[in-house]
Design an enzyme around this catalytic site. Structure first.
Site, mmCIF file in Angstrom:
data_model
loop_
_atom_site.group_PDB
_atom_site.id
_atom_site.type_symbol
_atom_site.label_atom_id
_atom_site.label_comp_id
_atom_site.label_asym_id
_atom_site.label_seq_id
_atom_site.Cartn_x
_atom_site.Cartn_y
_atom_site.Cartn_z
ATOM 1 N N GLY A 177 -44.839 44.850 3.472
ATOM 2 C CA GLY A 177 -43.452 45.307 3.607
ATOM 3 C C GLY A 177 -43.100 45.449 5.085
ATOM 4 N N ASP A 220 -49.753 40.908 -1.331
ATOM 5 C CA ASP A 220 -48.513 41.569 -1.743
ATOM 6 C C ASP A 220 -47.851 40.735 -2.831
ATOM 7 O OD1 ASP A 220 -46.024 42.722 -2.104
ATOM 8 O OD2 ASP A 220 -45.894 43.391 -0.027
ATOM 9 N N ASN A 240 -46.346 50.903 -0.611
ATOM 10 C CA ASN A 240 -45.659 52.093 -1.112
ATOM 11 C C ASN A 240 -46.347 52.514 -2.410
ATOM 12 O OD1 ASN A 240 -44.459 49.604 -2.156
ATOM 13 N ND2 ASN A 240 -43.134 50.944 -3.329
ATOM 14 N N ASN A 260 -46.924 53.406 -6.067
ATOM 15 C CA ASN A 260 -46.224 53.171 -7.339
ATOM 16 C C ASN A 260 -47.260 53.025 -8.438
ATOM 17 O OD1 ASN A 260 -47.046 50.334 -7.535
ATOM 18 N ND2 ASN A 260 -45.714 50.048 -5.768
ATOM 19 N N ASN A 286 -50.520 50.884 -8.004
ATOM 20 C CA ASN A 286 -51.583 51.097 -7.001
ATOM 21 C C ASN A 286 -52.091 52.533 -6.899
ATOM 22 O OD1 ASN A 286 -49.559 52.398 -5.524
ATOM 23 N ND2 ASN A 286 -49.038 50.547 -4.383
ATOM 24 N N ARG A 295 -50.216 56.281 1.525
ATOM 25 C CA ARG A 295 -50.278 57.512 0.747
ATOM 26 C C ARG A 295 -51.708 57.725 0.268
ATOM 27 N NH1 ARG A 295 -46.247 58.605 2.943
ATOM 28 N NH2 ARG A 295 -44.192 59.107 2.088
ATOM 29 N N ASP A 301 -54.525 58.505 7.927
ATOM 30 C CA ASP A 301 -53.412 59.372 8.326
ATOM 31 C C ASP A 301 -52.950 60.213 7.142
ATOM 32 O OD1 ASP A 301 -51.581 60.257 10.344
ATOM 33 O OD2 ASP A 301 -50.000 59.144 9.333
ATOM 34 N N GLU A 333 -51.541 66.375 0.478
ATOM 35 C CA GLU A 333 -50.732 66.305 1.696
ATOM 36 C C GLU A 333 -51.215 67.332 2.732
ATOM 37 O OE1 GLU A 333 -48.625 63.878 2.435
ATOM 38 O OE2 GLU A 333 -48.126 64.825 4.323
ATOM 39 N N HIS A 346 -51.006 63.074 9.088
ATOM 40 C CA HIS A 346 -49.788 62.376 8.648
ATOM 41 C C HIS A 346 -48.799 62.307 9.823
ATOM 42 C CE1 HIS A 346 -47.208 61.377 4.902
ATOM 43 N NE2 HIS A 346 -46.834 60.659 5.953
HETATM 44 N N1 LIG Z 1 -48.128 57.653 7.683
HETATM 45 C C1 LIG Z 1 -46.845 57.745 7.936
HETATM 46 O O1 LIG Z 1 -46.414 58.478 8.823
HETATM 47 C C2 LIG Z 1 -45.891 56.927 7.164
HETATM 48 C C3 LIG Z 1 -46.255 56.361 5.979
HETATM 49 N N2 LIG Z 1 -45.373 55.591 5.299
HETATM 50 C C4 LIG Z 1 -45.839 54.973 4.066
HETATM 51 O O2 LIG Z 1 -45.818 53.562 4.232
HETATM 52 C C5 LIG Z 1 -45.293 52.977 3.049
HETATM 53 C C6 LIG Z 1 -44.770 51.593 3.347
HETATM 54 O O3 LIG Z 1 -43.597 51.676 4.138
HETATM 55 P P1 LIG Z 1 -42.667 50.385 4.341
HETATM 56 O O4 LIG Z 1 -43.477 49.260 4.841
HETATM 57 O O5 LIG Z 1 -41.489 50.822 5.105
HETATM 58 O O6 LIG Z 1 -42.266 50.107 2.820
HETATM 59 P P2 LIG Z 1 -41.869 48.722 2.151
HETATM 60 O O7 LIG Z 1 -41.283 49.090 0.845
HETATM 61 O O8 LIG Z 1 -41.078 47.900 3.114
HETATM 62 O O9 LIG Z 1 -43.280 47.990 1.934
HETATM 63 C C7 LIG Z 1 -44.200 48.320 0.941
HETATM 64 C C8 LIG Z 1 -44.832 47.009 0.476
HETATM 65 O O10 LIG Z 1 -45.935 47.314 -0.393
HETATM 66 C C9 LIG Z 1 -45.944 46.302 -1.392
HETATM 67 N N3 LIG Z 1 -46.715 46.724 -2.568
HETATM 68 C C10 LIG Z 1 -46.394 47.651 -3.491
HETATM 69 N N4 LIG Z 1 -47.333 47.721 -4.437
HETATM 70 C C11 LIG Z 1 -48.275 46.807 -4.109
HETATM 71 C C12 LIG Z 1 -49.482 46.388 -4.703
HETATM 72 N N5 LIG Z 1 -49.945 46.924 -5.839
HETATM 73 N N6 LIG Z 1 -50.223 45.424 -4.085
HETATM 74 C C13 LIG Z 1 -49.802 44.894 -2.909
HETATM 75 N N7 LIG Z 1 -48.628 45.221 -2.310
HETATM 76 C C14 LIG Z 1 -47.885 46.174 -2.907
HETATM 77 C C15 LIG Z 1 -44.472 46.076 -1.711
HETATM 78 O O11 LIG Z 1 -44.250 44.844 -2.365
HETATM 79 C C16 LIG Z 1 -43.852 46.132 -0.314
HETATM 80 O O12 LIG Z 1 -43.762 44.847 0.253
HETATM 81 C C17 LIG Z 1 -44.246 54.008 2.589
HETATM 82 O O13 LIG Z 1 -43.947 53.878 1.212
HETATM 83 C C18 LIG Z 1 -44.942 55.310 2.887
HETATM 84 O O14 LIG Z 1 -45.763 55.661 1.791
HETATM 85 C C19 LIG Z 1 -44.123 55.339 5.769
HETATM 86 C C20 LIG Z 1 -43.697 55.895 6.938
HETATM 87 C C21 LIG Z 1 -44.540 56.770 7.696
HETATM 88 O O1 LIG Z 2 -41.619 58.422 5.994
HETATM 89 C C1 LIG Z 2 -42.638 58.563 5.289
HETATM 90 O O2 LIG Z 2 -42.785 58.063 4.165
HETATM 91 C C2 LIG Z 2 -43.724 59.348 5.819
HETATM 92 O O3 LIG Z 2 -44.784 59.315 5.320
HETATM 93 C C3 LIG Z 2 -43.482 60.161 7.019
HETATM 94 O O4 LIG Z 2 -44.519 60.044 7.832
HETATM 95 C C4 LIG Z 2 -43.527 61.598 6.751
HETATM 96 O O5 LIG Z 2 -42.347 62.041 6.377
HETATM 97 P P1 LIG Z 2 -41.842 63.443 6.992
HETATM 98 O O6 LIG Z 2 -43.033 64.254 7.342
HETATM 99 O O7 LIG Z 2 -41.040 63.053 8.148
HETATM 100 O O8 LIG Z 2 -41.031 64.007 5.883
#
Ligand SMILES: NC(=O)C1=CN([C@@H]2O[C@H](COP(=O)(O)OP(=O)(O)OC[C@H]3O[C@@H](n4cnc5c(N)ncnc54)[C@H](O)[C@@H]3O)[C@@H](O)[C@H]2O)C=CC1
Ligand SMILES: O=C(O)C(=O)[C@H](O)COP(=O)(O)O
Length: 339
Positions: free
Chosen positions: A159, A180, A215, A217, A220, A243, A267, A272, A292
């Protein structure tokens, strides 16, 4: 009009001034309540939202109980990318819109991922611990340093973040594979020159580093099991920036203990807010646990606060088409304007 801004205790915003500015400018006269949520005080939270029109939150479980307790609620804005805390079917039943922030920290998480990748293959934690704690001066460890440009990265979830990691890894000379099954052709085309989509089996055979950006779901939940760690032929480093619930944590501990994995950068953990004093992943030389924090920079925080409040303003003033990302839109089919 009442808007509740609820922070999960332990994941609190440094300040809510920017949110208040954006909400007051877009919804003059609105009442804004800020609240710190504790799991054992859910009744207080239910009482607070009973007359709320909008809720701004992340991580707090938004389920049938909350939605039934808030009959005036029109929109839940998630100040995060992940919205796995919301029961989307229940939101649909209650006619409540759900809008995650869409995109605000893609570059931050990608940079953080590369930071931990480099730290792992260069034994950075061991050097710093040796010098700072043991006053020891040595460079060779049992696990020799590696050059990223000789390694293959395997990404789960291509993604927005997965693609940003892929682009940076390719620029460092890495070969990049990804799994993916849900990616659109349009999105894959953005990185097709630097990423090869492969099967899980191929990725497990060839990757020296595996980085998870899916993400969360139904497809996964607890995806990384003991069995899957065993299939990772090259005893890779494992990175999880998505996650914690996507990983069977005891299996991960065992894979590190028995050398199935060379190391890990995490991370996110199974819960949480983990108990660091008792968590078996903490304190290991080859494991980097961070709180995180991958999303966090002054740049991303400003975008997060602004977009999540603007989404509320747009929705409540009758402009759902201007909301950055709507995963539940009771007024019509849901839109994702983020791509
Ligand atoms: N550690 C942190 O601070 C942060 C963590 N995140 C996490 O990162 C995740 C991803 O963020 P984005 O890339 O913006 O989301 P996104 O929705 O653009 O990408 C997620 C990708 O995972 C793929 N996916 C879902 N299930 C799958 C599976 N079973 N096998 C392979 N691929 C699969 C989807 O098709 C999608 O392309 C968020 O949902 C969030 O959980 C996001 C922001 C900050
Ligand atoms: O945006 C996400 O998804 C995240 O995992 C962020 O790292 C954490 O979200 P907040 O701590 O900003 O609510």
């Amino acid at each position: 009009m009442k808007i509740v801004i609820a922070d999960y205790a332990g994941a609190m915003m440094p300040s809510h001034e920017l949110e208040k500015q954006v909400l007051s400018a877009g919804l003059p006269g609105c009442q804004i309540c800020t609240y710190t949520y504790h799991d054992d005080q859910r009744a207080d939270f239910l009482q607070l939202v009973h007359d709320a029109d909008a809720l701004l939150t992340a991580f707090i479980k938004i389920d049938e109980e909350v939605l039934a307790a808030a009959p005036r609620l029109k929109v839940v804005s998630i100040n995060a990318t992940g919205y796995d805390n919301v029961d989307l079917a229940a939101a649909r039943r209650h006619g409540v819109a759900v809008c995650p922030v869409g995109e605000y920290c893609t570059a931050d998480v990608a940079e953080f991922t590369i930071t931990t990748m480099l730290a792992l293959v260069r034994n950075l934690k061991a050097y710093l611990t040796d010098v700072d704690v043991h006053q020891q001066w040595r460079y060779d460890y049992a696990q020799p340093n590696r050059r990223l440009s000789n390694l293959t990265l395997g990404i789960f979830g291509l993604g927005k973040i997965g693609r940003a990691v892929a682009t940076r890894a390719a620029a460092l000379g890495m070969r990049v594979l990804a799994v993916d099954p849900f990616i659109s052709q349009k999105d894959y085309a953005k990185v097709a020159d630097r990423v090869q989509l492969v099967s899980t089996a191929t990725l497990f055979q060839q990757a020296d580093i595996i980085s998870n950006h899916m993400n969360l779901n139904d497809s996964n939940y607890r995806f990384f099991t003991a069995d899957r760690f065993k299939q990772m032929v090259k005893h890779p480093y494992f990175i999880n920036m998505a996650r914690g619930a996507e990983v069977d944590e005891p299996a991960l501990v065992a894979a590190l203990d028995n050398g199935q994995l060379k190391g890990a950068a995490l991370d996110v953990l199974a819960t949480e807010f983990p108990d660091l004093a008792t968590n078996p992943l903490v304190g290991r030389e080859n494991v980097l646990v961070t709180p995180h924090a991958a999303f966090y920079s002054s740049d991303s925080l400003t975008a997060l606060q602004r977009i999540s409040c603007q989404n509320i303003v747009e929705y409540l003033t009758g402009h759902p088409e201007k909301v950055f990302k709507l995963v539940v839109n009771p007024k019509e089919d849901s839109h994702d304007y983020s791509n």
